[in-house]
Design an enzyme around this catalytic site. Sequence first.
Site, PDB file in Angstrom:
ATOM      1  N   ASN A  11      41.500  -9.155  51.175  1.00 33.49           N
ATOM      2  CA  ASN A  11      42.716  -9.947  50.887  1.00 33.49           C
ATOM      3  C   ASN A  11      42.983 -10.771  52.134  1.00 33.49           C
ATOM      4  O   ASN A  11      43.390 -10.243  53.167  1.00 33.49           O
ATOM      5  CB  ASN A  11      43.854  -8.981  50.579  1.00 33.49           C
ATOM      6  CG  ASN A  11      45.143  -9.675  50.132  1.00 33.49           C
ATOM      7  OD1 ASN A  11      46.215  -9.129  50.381  1.00 33.49           O
ATOM      8  ND2 ASN A  11      45.078 -10.836  49.494  1.00 33.49           N
ATOM      9  N   ASN A  64      51.996 -17.666  48.942  1.00 34.46           N
ATOM     10  CA  ASN A  64      50.843 -17.479  48.073  1.00 34.46           C
ATOM     11  C   ASN A  64      50.040 -18.770  47.982  1.00 34.46           C
ATOM     12  O   ASN A  64      50.499 -19.835  48.419  1.00 34.46           O
ATOM     13  CB  ASN A  64      51.317 -17.060  46.667  1.00 34.46           C
ATOM     14  CG  ASN A  64      51.937 -15.669  46.645  1.00 34.46           C
ATOM     15  OD1 ASN A  64      51.344 -14.713  47.142  1.00 34.46           O
ATOM     16  ND2 ASN A  64      53.146 -15.562  46.097  1.00 34.46           N
ATOM     17  N   CYS A  73      54.166  -8.600  52.024  1.00 33.63           N
ATOM     18  CA  CYS A  73      52.716  -8.570  51.844  1.00 33.63           C
ATOM     19  C   CYS A  73      52.170  -7.419  52.688  1.00 33.63           C
ATOM     20  O   CYS A  73      52.212  -7.493  53.925  1.00 33.63           O
ATOM     21  CB  CYS A  73      52.095  -9.897  52.289  1.00 33.63           C
ATOM     22  SG  CYS A  73      50.290  -9.920  52.156  1.00 33.63           S
ATOM     23  N   GLY A  74      51.699  -6.364  52.037  1.00 31.59           N
ATOM     24  CA  GLY A  74      51.266  -5.168  52.774  1.00 31.59           C
ATOM     25  C   GLY A  74      50.056  -5.452  53.647  1.00 31.59           C
ATOM     26  O   GLY A  74      50.037  -5.118  54.844  1.00 31.59           O
ATOM     27  N   ASN A  75      49.041  -6.100  53.062  1.00 29.21           N
ATOM     28  CA  ASN A  75      47.849  -6.428  53.860  1.00 29.21           C
ATOM     29  C   ASN A  75      48.210  -7.427  54.961  1.00 29.21           C
ATOM     30  O   ASN A  75      47.682  -7.348  56.083  1.00 29.21           O
ATOM     31  CB  ASN A  75      46.753  -7.008  52.955  1.00 29.21           C
ATOM     32  CG  ASN A  75      46.162  -5.928  52.057  1.00 29.21           C
ATOM     33  OD1 ASN A  75      45.927  -4.807  52.487  1.00 29.21           O
ATOM     34  ND2 ASN A  75      45.946  -6.264  50.799  1.00 29.21           N
ATOM     35  N   ASN A 163      58.826  -7.073  47.274  1.00 28.58           N
ATOM     36  CA  ASN A 163      58.359  -7.967  46.206  1.00 28.58           C
ATOM     37  C   ASN A 163      58.200  -7.167  44.912  1.00 28.58           C
ATOM     38  O   ASN A 163      58.084  -5.957  44.932  1.00 28.58           O
ATOM     39  CB  ASN A 163      57.052  -8.658  46.629  1.00 28.58           C
ATOM     40  CG  ASN A 163      55.934  -7.671  46.939  1.00 28.58           C
ATOM     41  OD1 ASN A 163      56.150  -6.453  47.010  1.00 28.58           O
ATOM     42  ND2 ASN A 163      54.730  -8.174  47.092  1.00 28.58           N
ATOM     43  N   HIS A 165      56.747  -5.605  41.298  1.00 25.19           N
ATOM     44  CA  HIS A 165      55.467  -5.130  40.758  1.00 25.19           C
ATOM     45  C   HIS A 165      55.653  -4.512  39.383  1.00 25.19           C
ATOM     46  O   HIS A 165      56.658  -3.845  39.128  1.00 25.19           O
ATOM     47  CB  HIS A 165      54.849  -4.084  41.698  1.00 25.19           C
ATOM     48  CG  HIS A 165      54.467  -4.642  43.025  1.00 25.19           C
ATOM     49  ND1 HIS A 165      53.218  -5.149  43.311  1.00 25.19           N
ATOM     50  CD2 HIS A 165      55.198  -4.829  44.165  1.00 25.19           C
ATOM     51  CE1 HIS A 165      53.187  -5.590  44.548  1.00 25.19           C
ATOM     52  NE2 HIS A 165      54.375  -5.415  45.097  1.00 25.19           N
ATOM     53  N   ASN A 196      53.988  -9.328  40.324  1.00 26.19           N
ATOM     54  CA  ASN A 196      52.617  -8.877  40.604  1.00 26.19           C
ATOM     55  C   ASN A 196      52.260  -7.805  39.576  1.00 26.19           C
ATOM     56  O   ASN A 196      53.122  -7.001  39.195  1.00 26.19           O
ATOM     57  CB  ASN A 196      52.539  -8.286  42.019  1.00 26.19           C
ATOM     58  CG  ASN A 196      52.891  -9.315  43.078  1.00 26.19           C
ATOM     59  OD1 ASN A 196      52.105 -10.205  43.380  1.00 26.19           O
ATOM     60  ND2 ASN A 196      54.090  -9.218  43.631  1.00 26.19           N
ATOM     61  N   GLU A 214      47.687 -10.897  41.297  1.00 25.41           N
ATOM     62  CA  GLU A 214      48.829 -11.165  42.168  1.00 25.41           C
ATOM     63  C   GLU A 214      49.621 -12.397  41.732  1.00 25.41           C
ATOM     64  O   GLU A 214      49.048 -13.435  41.404  1.00 25.41           O
ATOM     65  CB  GLU A 214      48.351 -11.388  43.614  1.00 25.41           C
ATOM     66  CG  GLU A 214      47.990 -10.112  44.329  1.00 25.41           C
ATOM     67  CD  GLU A 214      48.034 -10.271  45.831  1.00 25.41           C
ATOM     68  OE1 GLU A 214      48.878 -11.038  46.320  1.00 25.41           O
ATOM     69  OE2 GLU A 214      47.209  -9.632  46.507  1.00 25.41           O
ATOM     70  N   CYS A 223      45.762  -5.514  47.319  1.00 27.13           N
ATOM     71  CA  CYS A 223      47.191  -5.838  47.404  1.00 27.13           C
ATOM     72  C   CYS A 223      47.889  -4.608  47.986  1.00 27.13           C
ATOM     73  O   CYS A 223      47.978  -3.574  47.306  1.00 27.13           O
ATOM     74  CB  CYS A 223      47.731  -6.176  46.017  1.00 27.13           C
ATOM     75  SG  CYS A 223      49.502  -6.545  45.998  1.00 27.13           S
ATOM     76  N   THR A 225      51.111  -4.058  48.987  1.00 27.16           N
ATOM     77  CA  THR A 225      52.374  -3.671  48.337  1.00 27.16           C
ATOM     78  C   THR A 225      52.099  -3.137  46.934  1.00 27.16           C
ATOM     79  O   THR A 225      52.767  -2.217  46.471  1.00 27.16           O
ATOM     80  CB  THR A 225      53.343  -4.871  48.244  1.00 27.16           C
ATOM     81  OG1 THR A 225      52.659  -5.989  47.649  1.00 27.16           O
ATOM     82  CG2 THR A 225      53.887  -5.254  49.613  1.00 27.16           C
ATOM     83  N   GLY A 226      51.055  -3.682  46.291  1.00 32.04           N
ATOM     84  CA  GLY A 226      50.689  -3.196  44.953  1.00 32.04           C
ATOM     85  C   GLY A 226      50.189  -1.772  44.979  1.00 32.04           C
ATOM     86  O   GLY A 226      50.506  -0.964  44.100  1.00 32.04           O
TER      87      GLY A 226
HETATM   88  N1  API Z   1      51.405 -12.094  45.768  1.00 35.64           N
HETATM   89  C1  API Z   1      52.464 -11.314  46.410  1.00 35.64           C
HETATM   90  C2  API Z   1      52.444 -11.537  47.937  1.00 35.64           C
HETATM   91  C3  API Z   1      51.192 -10.958  48.591  1.00 35.64           C
HETATM   92  C4  API Z   1      51.133  -9.449  48.442  1.00 35.64           C
HETATM   93  C5  API Z   1      49.774  -8.791  48.666  1.00 35.64           C
HETATM   94  N2  API Z   1      48.688  -9.630  49.085  1.00 35.64           N
HETATM   95  C6  API Z   1      49.884  -7.541  49.539  1.00 35.64           C
HETATM   96  O1  API Z   1      48.943  -7.226  50.304  1.00 35.64           O
HETATM   97  O2  API Z   1      50.919  -6.844  49.409  1.00 35.64           O
HETATM   98  C7  API Z   1      53.831 -11.728  45.830  1.00 35.64           C
HETATM   99  O3  API Z   1      53.963 -12.876  45.365  1.00 35.64           O
HETATM  100  O4  API Z   1      54.748 -10.886  45.877  1.00 35.64           O
END
Ligand code: API
Length: 283
Positions: A11, A64, A73-75, A163, A165, A196, A214, A223, A225-226
């Site tokens: 990511n 994004n 964004c966790g990563n 964010n 999910h 997400n 995402e 992802c 946070t996912g």
């Molecule tokens: N697309 C996500 C942001 C990036 C999150 C993802 N890349 C992670 O590592 O958490 C959103 O619109 O909330």
Amino acid sequence: MRVTKMHALGNNYIYVEEQEVADLHEQFAQLAIDISDVRKGIGSDGMILIGPSNVANVRMRVFNADGSEAENCGNGLRCVAKYAYEQKLVSGPSFSIETKGGVFAAEVYPNSEGAVERVTVNMGPVRLGTKTIPFSGPSAEGEEVQIQTDDLVLRGTVVSVGNPHFVAFVEDAKNTDVATVGPVVEHHPWFPERINVEFVTPISRSELDFRVWERGSGITYACGTGACASVAAGVHKGLLDETVRVHLLGGDLDIEIRDSQIWMTGEAKHVFSGVYRWHGIHG
Ligand SMILES: N[C@H](CCC[C@H](N)C(=O)O)C(=O)O
């Protein structure tokens, strides 16, 4: 502008210190779109700005690939932590990072040369249910929401990690048609800020197969946070224990729920640093 590309489990984002683009603040959305374009720009899942904060040691803003700004964004947090420590924006291995979705505590583990390859972030409290995200569906919907369209019925658990999910527990996450189902949920009218979409399959009480669509970037290799949202949902549903290894397309993340806080540990990698010339919106 000077840029740094980093990835975490594939990511990948283009990281830019805010001072490099101070005069472009109204154009960050277009800059994110252009810089993320693999053919005409650098190519990434989006752009992340790093700058000073009044409430934490450093601030991160996440855009994004479609230019939309995300709360978290966790990563990205793990890569910003790596960058902040290695570039001496912070004084020690433990520090805080401000995002639109809250302030998060990070801890880096530098090797003997002072390089950071792994980071742990406290991703905050478990937040479940439609009241934790922008939701315009029936108020009766609690933690579980059923999405219904002409050709789709899908149940998911709604989780916020700053964010939003939608976590769907499916038969076989690795073989789910993410590219077809993901956008239908992302753009569903009940989610006015979009969402997400995770597809997960527990393979034991401590292991989870994981795929993601995402918001604003589509299919990504990982992802953060996912992964946090998925473990929180699985623990809530009684399907997972509190320490879980999540198998994402790009690799593994270790997620732990402890004192109802979510802890995420995983890699953060440097790809390259260089100079990007942007010709502006009218370029
Ligand atoms: N697309 C996500 C942001 C990036 C999150 C993802 N890349 C992670 O590592 O958490 C959103 O619109 O909330």
